[in-house]
Design an enzyme around this catalytic site. Structure first.
Site, PDB file in Angstrom:
ATOM      1  N   ASN A   1       1.878 -11.315  -3.743  1.00  0.00           N
ATOM      2  CA  ASN A   1       2.357 -10.824  -5.036  1.00  0.00           C
ATOM      3  C   ASN A   1       1.400 -11.247  -6.150  1.00  0.00           C
ATOM      4  O   ASN A   1       0.782 -12.319  -6.091  1.00  0.00           O
ATOM      5  CB  ASN A   1       3.799 -11.250  -5.328  1.00  0.00           C
ATOM      6  CG  ASN A   1       4.071 -12.733  -5.195  1.00  0.00           C
ATOM      7  OD1 ASN A   1       3.417 -13.432  -4.422  1.00  0.00           O
ATOM      8  ND2 ASN A   1       5.038 -13.228  -5.938  1.00  0.00           N
TER       9      ASN A   1
ATOM     10  N   GLU B   1       1.417 -11.409 -10.280  1.00  0.00           N
ATOM     11  CA  GLU B   1       2.257 -11.292 -11.469  1.00  0.00           C
ATOM     12  C   GLU B   1       1.424 -11.102 -12.725  1.00  0.00           C
ATOM     13  O   GLU B   1       0.199 -11.242 -12.719  1.00  0.00           O
ATOM     14  CB  GLU B   1       3.151 -12.544 -11.579  1.00  0.00           C
ATOM     15  CG  GLU B   1       4.076 -12.660 -10.371  1.00  0.00           C
ATOM     16  CD  GLU B   1       5.078 -13.786 -10.453  1.00  0.00           C
ATOM     17  OE1 GLU B   1       4.921 -14.677 -11.322  1.00  0.00           O
ATOM     18  OE2 GLU B   1       6.030 -13.772  -9.652  1.00  0.00           O
TER      19      GLU B   1
ATOM     20  N   CYS C   1       4.470  -6.460  -5.961  1.00  0.00           N
ATOM     21  CA  CYS C   1       4.947  -7.221  -4.798  1.00  0.00           C
ATOM     22  C   CYS C   1       3.896  -7.273  -3.694  1.00  0.00           C
ATOM     23  O   CYS C   1       3.047  -6.371  -3.562  1.00  0.00           O
ATOM     24  CB  CYS C   1       6.192  -6.567  -4.211  1.00  0.00           C
ATOM     25  SG  CYS C   1       7.643  -6.622  -5.256  1.00  0.00           S
TER      26      CYS C   1
ATOM     27  N   GLU D   1       4.221  -6.742  -0.522  1.00  0.00           N
ATOM     28  CA  GLU D   1       4.300  -5.629   0.441  1.00  0.00           C
ATOM     29  C   GLU D   1       3.460  -4.445  -0.030  1.00  0.00           C
ATOM     30  O   GLU D   1       2.725  -3.834   0.739  1.00  0.00           O
ATOM     31  CB  GLU D   1       5.753  -5.151   0.602  1.00  0.00           C
ATOM     32  CG  GLU D   1       6.693  -6.161   1.212  1.00  0.00           C
ATOM     33  CD  GLU D   1       7.365  -7.062   0.185  1.00  0.00           C
ATOM     34  OE1 GLU D   1       6.744  -7.410  -0.844  1.00  0.00           O
ATOM     35  OE2 GLU D   1       8.524  -7.419   0.423  1.00  0.00           O
TER      36      GLU D   1
ATOM     37  N   CYS E   1      12.005  -5.627  -1.702  1.00  0.00           N
ATOM     38  CA  CYS E   1      12.777  -5.041  -2.808  1.00  0.00           C
ATOM     39  C   CYS E   1      12.901  -3.525  -2.608  1.00  0.00           C
ATOM     40  O   CYS E   1      12.239  -2.943  -1.747  1.00  0.00           O
ATOM     41  CB  CYS E   1      12.105  -5.370  -4.147  1.00  0.00           C
ATOM     42  SG  CYS E   1      10.690  -4.317  -4.530  1.00  0.00           S
TER      43      CYS E   1
ATOM     44  N   CYS F   1       9.640  -1.485  -2.841  1.00  0.00           N
ATOM     45  CA  CYS F   1       8.791  -1.659  -1.654  1.00  0.00           C
ATOM     46  C   CYS F   1       9.362  -0.919  -0.456  1.00  0.00           C
ATOM     47  O   CYS F   1       8.613  -0.363   0.349  1.00  0.00           O
ATOM     48  CB  CYS F   1       8.613  -3.138  -1.339  1.00  0.00           C
ATOM     49  SG  CYS F   1       7.552  -3.965  -2.539  1.00  0.00           S
TER      50      CYS F   1
END
Ligand code: THU
Length: 132
Positions: free
Chosen positions: A44, A46, A55, A57, A88, A91
């Protein structure tokens, strides 16, 4: 455990170490195995503008696509949480786009794991078949 699954997990774990998560402090690693057996990892990333966060993934999948691989056979996700961290919603949609009903191996840093099929995580999925 199957050798290629071990490699997939090792790639996700290693990439998790490179996560850029200064805001949440929640580092995630992911890895996908593409149709030809190549493994691509992601972590991830940010942003101070929180909503721009990407994310692990999706970083793994987009890296595979950027390398010319458009089909994934499986994905693993590694996070440090007592409860196993499932992908999530955003994803899940992207995993479906490039993998369809593939297995998702969800692991925590204590080594606990669970495997789920994408059809369990994203029932009645919307995809390109609706656009024809
Ligand atoms: N995150 C992932 O990378 N993958 C998931 O499956 C769940 C959430 C990240 C996004 C954000 O950087 C942090 O975890 C907290 O939500």
């Amino acid at each position: 455990m199957d050798k290629s699954v071990e490699k997939l997990l090792a790639a996700a774990r290693e990439c998790r170490e490179r996560a850029f998560a200064p805001y949440s402090g929640f580092k995630v690693g992911a890895a996908v195995e593409t149709e030809d057996g190549t493994i691509f990892a992601g972590c991830n990333v940010e942003s101070a503008s929180y909503g721009l966060t990407m994310c692990a993934e999706r970083v793994a999948i987009f890296t595979a696509v950027a390398a010319g691989r458009k089909r994934i056979k499986r994905i693993s996700v590694v996070a440090e949480s007592d409860e196993l961290t499932a992908p999530c919603g955003a994803c899940r949609q992207v995993i479906w786009e490039f993998g369809g009903d593939i297995p998702v191996l969800i692991v925590n840093t204590n080594g606990e794991s669970v495997e789920r099929q994408m059809s369990e995580l994203l029932p009645m999925a919307f995809d390109s078949s609706f656009l024809k």
